[in-house]
Design a protein around this motif. Sequence first.
Motif, mmCIF file in Angstrom:
data_model
loop_
_atom_site.group_PDB
_atom_site.id
_atom_site.type_symbol
_atom_site.label_atom_id
_atom_site.label_comp_id
_atom_site.label_asym_id
_atom_site.label_seq_id
_atom_site.Cartn_x
_atom_site.Cartn_y
_atom_site.Cartn_z
ATOM 1 N N SER A 98 0.823 -1.210 0.000
ATOM 2 C CA SER A 98 0.000 0.000 0.000
ATOM 3 C C SER A 98 0.857 1.260 0.000
ATOM 4 O O SER A 98 2.008 1.235 0.444
ATOM 5 N N SER A 99 0.278 2.336 -0.474
ATOM 6 C CA SER A 99 0.959 3.626 -0.412
ATOM 7 C C SER A 99 0.740 4.289 0.956
ATOM 8 O O SER A 99 1.367 5.292 1.269
ATOM 9 N N SER A 100 -0.127 3.705 1.770
ATOM 10 C CA SER A 100 -0.402 4.258 3.096
ATOM 11 C C SER A 100 0.791 4.054 4.024
ATOM 12 O O SER A 100 1.287 2.940 4.187
ATOM 13 N N ASP A 105 -2.721 1.674 9.866
ATOM 14 C CA ASP A 105 -2.897 0.688 8.796
ATOM 15 C C ASP A 105 -1.825 -0.396 8.872
ATOM 16 O O ASP A 105 -2.120 -1.588 8.771
ATOM 17 N N ILE A 106 -0.586 0.025 9.057
ATOM 18 C CA ILE A 106 0.535 -0.914 9.105
ATOM 19 C C ILE A 106 0.374 -1.885 10.280
ATOM 20 O O ILE A 106 0.468 -3.103 10.110
ATOM 21 N N ASP A 107 0.085 -1.353 11.457
ATOM 22 C CA ASP A 107 -0.070 -2.200 12.649
ATOM 23 C C ASP A 107 -1.271 -3.133 12.528
ATOM 24 O O ASP A 107 -1.189 -4.308 12.902
ATOM 25 N N LYS A 108 -2.373 -2.613 11.991
ATOM 26 C CA LYS A 108 -3.574 -3.432 11.820
ATOM 27 C C LYS A 108 -3.291 -4.592 10.861
ATOM 28 O O LYS A 108 -3.641 -5.740 11.149
ATOM 29 N N ALA A 109 -2.652 -4.299 9.740
ATOM 30 C CA ALA A 109 -2.355 -5.336 8.752
ATOM 31 C C ALA A 109 -1.408 -6.383 9.340
ATOM 32 O O ALA A 109 -1.633 -7.588 9.204
ATOM 33 N N LYS A 110 -0.353 -5.941 10.001
ATOM 34 C CA LYS A 110 0.635 -6.864 10.562
ATOM 35 C C LYS A 110 0.056 -7.708 11.702
ATOM 36 O O LYS A 110 0.585 -8.770 12.014
ATOM 37 N N SER A 111 -1.022 -7.236 12.319
ATOM 38 C CA SER A 111 -1.627 -7.987 13.427
ATOM 39 C C SER A 111 -2.482 -9.154 12.927
ATOM 40 O O SER A 111 -2.822 -10.040 13.702
ATOM 41 N N ILE A 120 5.477 -0.876 1.621
ATOM 42 C CA ILE A 120 5.021 0.458 1.237
ATOM 43 C C ILE A 120 5.415 0.736 -0.209
ATOM 44 O O ILE A 120 6.553 0.505 -0.605
ATOM 45 N N LYS A 121 4.431 1.221 -0.987
ATOM 46 C CA LYS A 121 4.686 1.598 -2.387
ATOM 47 C C LYS A 121 5.487 2.889 -2.416
ATOM 48 O O LYS A 121 5.276 3.750 -1.572
ATOM 49 N N PRO A 122 6.341 3.069 -3.378
ATOM 50 C CA PRO A 122 6.662 2.115 -4.438
ATOM 51 C C PRO A 122 7.588 1.028 -3.908
ATOM 52 O O PRO A 122 8.540 1.304 -3.178
ATOM 53 N N VAL A 123 7.268 -0.214 -4.258
ATOM 54 C CA VAL A 123 8.065 -1.355 -3.827
ATOM 55 C C VAL A 123 9.348 -1.390 -4.647
ATOM 56 O O VAL A 123 9.321 -1.240 -5.864
ATOM 57 N N ARG A 124 10.455 -1.586 -3.965
ATOM 58 C CA ARG A 124 11.745 -1.675 -4.654
ATOM 59 C C ARG A 124 11.941 -3.089 -5.200
ATOM 60 O O ARG A 124 11.392 -4.050 -4.675
ATOM 61 N N ILE A 125 12.734 -3.200 -6.237
ATOM 62 C CA ILE A 125 12.977 -4.486 -6.881
ATOM 63 C C ILE A 125 13.501 -5.505 -5.882
ATOM 64 O O ILE A 125 13.038 -6.648 -5.846
ATOM 65 N N ASN A 126 14.445 -5.101 -5.039
ATOM 66 C CA ASN A 126 15.016 -6.050 -4.076
ATOM 67 C C ASN A 126 13.977 -6.530 -3.062
ATOM 68 O O ASN A 126 14.030 -7.668 -2.606
ATOM 69 N N GLU A 127 13.002 -5.681 -2.708
ATOM 70 C CA GLU A 127 11.926 -6.095 -1.803
ATOM 71 C C GLU A 127 11.056 -7.158 -2.468
ATOM 72 O O GLU A 127 10.687 -8.159 -1.847
#
Length: 136
Positions: A98-100, A105-111, A120-127
Motif C-alpha cells: 500500500s501507499s499508506s 494501517d501498518i499495525d492493523k495489517a501486521k496484526s 510500502i509503495k513504491p516497492v523496490r525491486i530487491n523487496e
Amino acid sequence: MSKKIKLACIIDDDNIYVKLVRKIIETRKLCDHLLIFKDGKEGIDYFETLLQNFDKDNIPEVILLDLNMPVMDGWEFLERFTKIKNKFNNQITLYVVSSSINSTDIDKAKSLSSVENYLIKPVRINELEAVFKKIA
C-alpha cells in the motif's frame, strides 16, 4: 536451489503499479504465471470459486494486496479471505502492498494472521525479489 513460484496474484486497481510489478516479475523470472484482479471483489470471488471447484494448480502461492480500491477494498478482502484461507491445503502467503504510511494501517495489517508483512509503495525491486525468494 529453491523452487520457483508457479502462480502469484496481484489485487490492485493502480494500472501503472500493476504494469511495473508485472514487468519486474517477468524480467526477473520470479514466477511462472500471474493473476491480476482490479479490486478485492474480483479477488475474493476467484478464491471462493476455487474452493467450490478445488483445483490446486490455480491456487497462488503469493498474493500482493492493495488496501485502497473501489468496489471492495483490501480490508474487506482480508476479512473474507481470513475466513477461508485455512481451507486451502496450499500455503498462501499474503503481503499488503500500500501507499499508506499510516502506522494504524501498518499495525492493523501486521496484526492479522493471514498477512505475512506490509510493504510500502513504491516497492523496490530487491523487496519484491525477497518476497518471492522467501516463499520459494
